[in-house]
Design a protein around this motif. Structure first.
Motif, PDB file in Angstrom:
ATOM      1  N   UNK A 158       2.007  -6.599   3.573  1.00 42.75           N
ATOM      2  CA  UNK A 158       1.690  -6.315   4.968  1.00 42.75           C
ATOM      3  C   UNK A 158       2.952  -5.915   5.723  1.00 42.75           C
ATOM      4  N   UNK A 159       2.816  -5.739   7.036  1.00 44.62           N
ATOM      5  CA  UNK A 159       3.940  -5.282   7.847  1.00 44.62           C
ATOM      6  C   UNK A 159       4.914  -6.378   8.235  1.00 44.62           C
ATOM      7  N   UNK A 160       4.570  -7.629   7.990  1.00 42.68           N
ATOM      8  CA  UNK A 160       5.465  -8.721   8.352  1.00 42.68           C
ATOM      9  C   UNK A 160       4.884 -10.069   7.980  1.00 42.68           C
ATOM     10  N   UNK A 161       5.701 -11.108   8.131  1.00 44.39           N
ATOM     11  CA  UNK A 161       5.285 -12.451   7.723  1.00 44.39           C
ATOM     12  C   UNK A 161       4.144 -12.969   8.594  1.00 44.39           C
ATOM     13  N   UNK A 162       4.008 -12.418   9.817  1.00 43.31           N
ATOM     14  CA  UNK A 162       2.923 -12.872  10.693  1.00 43.31           C
ATOM     15  C   UNK A 162       1.575 -12.305  10.264  1.00 43.31           C
ATOM     16  N   UNK A 163       1.568 -11.174   9.542  1.00 40.95           N
ATOM     17  CA  UNK A 163       0.329 -10.515   9.124  1.00 40.95           C
ATOM     18  C   UNK A 163      -0.082 -11.037   7.750  1.00 40.95           C
ATOM     19  N   UNK A 164      -0.758 -12.169   7.745  1.00 42.50           N
ATOM     20  CA  UNK A 164      -1.073 -12.853   6.478  1.00 42.50           C
ATOM     21  C   UNK A 164      -2.013 -12.029   5.606  1.00 42.50           C
ATOM     22  N   UNK A 165      -3.054 -11.474   6.178  1.00 37.88           N
ATOM     23  CA  UNK A 165      -3.997 -10.686   5.392  1.00 37.88           C
ATOM     24  C   UNK A 165      -4.835 -11.555   4.464  1.00 37.88           C
ATOM     25  N   UNK A 166      -5.406 -10.929   3.462  1.00 38.77           N
ATOM     26  CA  UNK A 166      -6.306 -11.630   2.536  1.00 38.77           C
ATOM     27  C   UNK A 166      -5.565 -12.078   1.281  1.00 38.77           C
ATOM     28  N   UNK A 167      -6.204 -12.961   0.520  1.00 38.53           N
ATOM     29  CA  UNK A 167      -5.639 -13.435  -0.745  1.00 38.53           C
ATOM     30  C   UNK A 167      -5.846 -12.382  -1.825  1.00 38.53           C
ATOM     31  N   UNK A 168      -4.803 -12.131  -2.614  1.00 37.41           N
ATOM     32  CA  UNK A 168      -4.889 -11.209  -3.744  1.00 37.41           C
ATOM     33  C   UNK A 168      -5.525 -11.962  -4.915  1.00 37.41           C
ATOM     34  N   UNK A 169      -6.800 -11.670  -5.193  1.00 31.30           N
ATOM     35  CA  UNK A 169      -7.559 -12.481  -6.144  1.00 31.30           C
ATOM     36  C   UNK A 169      -6.995 -12.393  -7.564  1.00 31.30           C
ATOM     37  N   UNK A 170      -6.565 -11.204  -7.982  1.00 28.99           N
ATOM     38  CA  UNK A 170      -6.032 -11.100  -9.342  1.00 28.99           C
ATOM     39  C   UNK A 170      -4.743 -11.898  -9.487  1.00 28.99           C
ATOM     40  N   UNK A 171      -3.906 -11.902  -8.448  1.00 28.57           N
ATOM     41  CA  UNK A 171      -2.692 -12.720  -8.482  1.00 28.57           C
ATOM     42  C   UNK A 171      -3.040 -14.203  -8.509  1.00 28.57           C
ATOM     43  N   UNK A 172      -4.043 -14.596  -7.739  1.00 24.21           N
ATOM     44  CA  UNK A 172      -4.454 -15.997  -7.719  1.00 24.21           C
ATOM     45  C   UNK A 172      -4.947 -16.439  -9.087  1.00 24.21           C
ATOM     46  N   UNK A 173      -5.706 -15.585  -9.787  1.00 18.75           N
ATOM     47  CA  UNK A 173      -6.178 -15.919 -11.132  1.00 18.75           C
ATOM     48  C   UNK A 173      -5.010 -16.060 -12.099  1.00 18.75           C
ATOM     49  N   UNK A 174      -4.043 -15.167 -11.993  1.00 20.14           N
ATOM     50  CA  UNK A 174      -2.849 -15.269 -12.851  1.00 20.14           C
ATOM     51  C   UNK A 174      -2.089 -16.561 -12.566  1.00 20.14           C
ATOM     52  N   UNK A 178      15.250  -3.457   5.629  1.00 12.00           N
ATOM     53  CA  UNK A 178      14.799  -2.959   6.938  1.00 12.00           C
ATOM     54  C   UNK A 178      14.024  -3.995   7.739  1.00 12.00           C
ATOM     55  N   UNK A 179      13.315  -4.884   7.050  1.00 14.36           N
ATOM     56  CA  UNK A 179      12.496  -5.853   7.784  1.00 14.36           C
ATOM     57  C   UNK A 179      13.345  -7.068   8.164  1.00 14.36           C
TER      58      UNK A 179
END
Length: 585
Positions: A181-197, A509-510
């Motif tokens: 995402x654009x920054x630490x404040x923009x949590x977004x959704x969970x990446x399911x494939x990463x969670x399974x790994x 940059x961030x």
């Protein structure tokens, strides 16, 4: 009274701690712990960045004055006390027990962050079995118009000059794996494939250590040796590629002028402490499972040599491939050299995609990466488990308790790190890694460890302990290090790390928001403040004058182990009634 004695004997059997089944298990466990991802993805880049062959000068200075003395110190403490990372201080110097708590907290932070790298590597390994590596082309749904396909050689030279272009490997990493995402404040959704790994890696780690030293000692036969086979294969393949010599020369080309730069020395010191796993109690716990007459002195010297040699050899494997990558793209190697996740998940996969049989070499690389990180991860978990169990032996050493507590530990860590598999996960990962697991906190703990054991417990006494356990007179140079050289070097490095502090950024940059930096420093201080905090607490709650309390807390506890024919019989946590039972029987 006989019934009480029988009950006490039964409890003593429950509290049996165990030892390594053989010396080889100890050596492999320690080797697997200290030889990890930092040897492959951090040391080669630091060497190239900080003067090539000249970087080996500060590196060796820190190895001799800090790494080896601390390595020997901690292994000796573990073997002598037969205790975990916290309770060992109750026997050596109770005033400094906060060092043990601080070290366990750092390892806890590491357990949460380190395993995420293994989840990333596992996801890449799964993709490596594709008919075409997904990071080798720009024809995927996540790619943008700025994507460069380096496999199309006729287009590469024309598109490389575009300043706003990105490689296919970079877009796969940032847009497909992380969906950053654009920054630490923009949590977004969970990446399911990463969670399974992540779930898979936690399950693997659980079963690697669920039976304690018995299962850990067997697993390391594979996890500590197989990465070397993969490393040798990648080294041979890398050196056979066009442009490999150019990469190796950039890796080792000496720049003596860099030796006057304090930043070079600081980075050498930070790499040493991280690579040798000192300061956090890992070596204390691993050494505590040795028999009391094991020659830990000789073991430490060989293990330190193995760690440094692996780092140097890994540099040849990495930079030979990066040299090939620079040769194929027609760009300077400085533009492709990366460190950390950038090397493992962008630069190296991109180079592999240019080779013949890319799937094969991708599989080899990520299998090596997973196994290098796996034994470091489950040994860290074992360190935490052992330290907690040794703090509460009568409760935690009952049948089945360890397995249930380990399961609770894994589940708790998993849920606490779910934020790191969201779209803002990389920002959180870097924040924890930068502030909580490295840098000033480890320097601080190592400094107070040497002061506590060298001055309060006594370097001469440590020297005698090594002679009693191993039958070998350690080099007197180690006494000089424990008393003077190591504390002075660590103090200088600690001061420099604070003075030369640079705010954490992402991708150059961030810039993190102010609250994130406050949180980061709170994580750093959470382990540092445990040392003076615990000392003040013990001094404030003791009896007698301040001088009497201080003197009492600096005295080692009476030795409570019996040695018979070189074999130690454990009598930890035995009270007067227990001792009466043993003597009367």
């Amino acid at each position: 009274m006989n019934e009480k004695c029988a009950a006490k004997h039964k409890r003593a059997q429950v509290e049996e701690r165990g030892h390594w089944a053989s010396k080889v298990e100890f050596l492999l466990a320690v080797a697997g712990n200290v030889v990890g991802l930092g040897n492959v993805w951090r040391f080669p880049y630091l060497c190239y960045k900080n003067g090539g062959g000249a970087f080996l000068v500060p590196y060796l200075v820190f190895v001799v004055t800090c790494a080896v003395p601390l390595f020997l110190l901690e292994t000796t403490v573990g073997q002598y006390t037969q205790q975990g990372g916290v309770t060992c201080w109750r026997k050596m110097c109770p005033l400094m027990e906060g060092i043990g708590y601080g070290g366990q907290l750092i390892i806890l932070y590491s357990c949460v962050t380190y395993i995420l790298i293994l989840a990333w590597a596992l996801l890449y390994l799964v993709f490596s079995f594709s008919s075409q590596l997904p990071w080798a082309s720009c024809d995927n749904y996540w790619n943008t118009d700025r994507c460069i396909d380096f496999s199309e050689q006729n287009k590469t030279s024309a598109r490389t000059n575009q300043t706003n272009s990105t490689s296919a490997a970079t877009e796969f990493w940032e847009r497909r794996v992380l969906a950053i995402s654009g920054g630490i404040e923009e949590t977004g959704s969970i990446r399911r494939d990463l969670m399974l790994c992540l779930i898979v890696m936690w399950i693997i780690c659980y079963f690697c250590i669920w039976k304690g030293v018995k299962s850990t000692g067997k697993v390391v036969y594979f996890t500590a040796t197989f990465p070397y086979i993969m490393l040798i294969l990648l080294l041979i393949r890398g050196l056979s590629l066009p442009g490999a010599l150019q990469g190796v020369m950039f890796y080792l080309l000496p720049e003596p002028s860099r030796l006057t730069d304090p930043q070079v020395w600081m980075e050498a010191g930070a790499q040493i402490l991280f690579s040798f796993s000192v300061g956090v109690g890992s070596l204390i716990v691993l050494g505590s499972y040795n028999t009391s007459n094991n020659n830990c002195y000789k073991d430490c010297l060989w293990l330190c040599l193995l760690n440094s040699a692996t780092s140097i050899v890994a540099g040849f494997a990495v930079f030979s491939v990066l040299g090939f990558m620079a040769h194929e793209q027609g760009v300077p190697i400085a533009e492709v050299a990366e460190s950390g996740p950038g090397l493992a998940f962008i630069a190296y996969p991109q180079a592999v995609a240019m080779m013949p049989l890319p799937q094969l070499w991708s599989i080899c690389f990520f299998v090596m990466l997973i196994l290098l990180g796996l034994d470091t991860q489950f040994v860290a978990m074992e360190v935490v488990m052992t330290s907690i169990i040794d703090m509460f032996p009568t409760v935690m050493r009952k049948p089945g308790r360890r397995e249930r507590f380990l399961l609770l530990f894994c589940i708790t860590c998993f849920f606490s790190q779910l934020v790191m598999v969201t779209e803002a996960g990389m920002y959180v990962f870097q924040l924890l890694d930068y502030f909580a697991c490295n840098g000033a906190c480890i320097l601080f703990l190592c400094l107070f460890e040497t002061l506590a054991l060298g001055w309060l417990f006594g370097a001469e006494r440590l020297y005698g302990i090594i002679k009693d356990m191993t039958g070998v007179h350690a080099n007197p140079f180690f006494k000089i290090c424990w008393l003077y050289l190591t504390p002075l070097v660590l103090l200088g490095s600690f001061i420099c790390s604070v003075v030369k502090y640079q705010p954490l950024t992402f991708n150059r940059w961030y810039v993190y928001p102010a609250w994130a930096y406050v949180l980061g420093w709170a994580l750093t201080l959470s382990s540092i403040l445990l040392v003076p905090g615990w000392a003040l607490y013990k001094l404030g709650t003791g009896t007698g004058t301040f001088r009497q309390r201080f003197h009492h807390l600096c005295q080692p506890a009476p030795d409570c182990s019996l040695t018979q024919n070189g074999e130690e019989t454990e009598l930890q946590h035995i009270g007067e009634e227990d001792l009466h039972c043993l003597t009367s029987s």
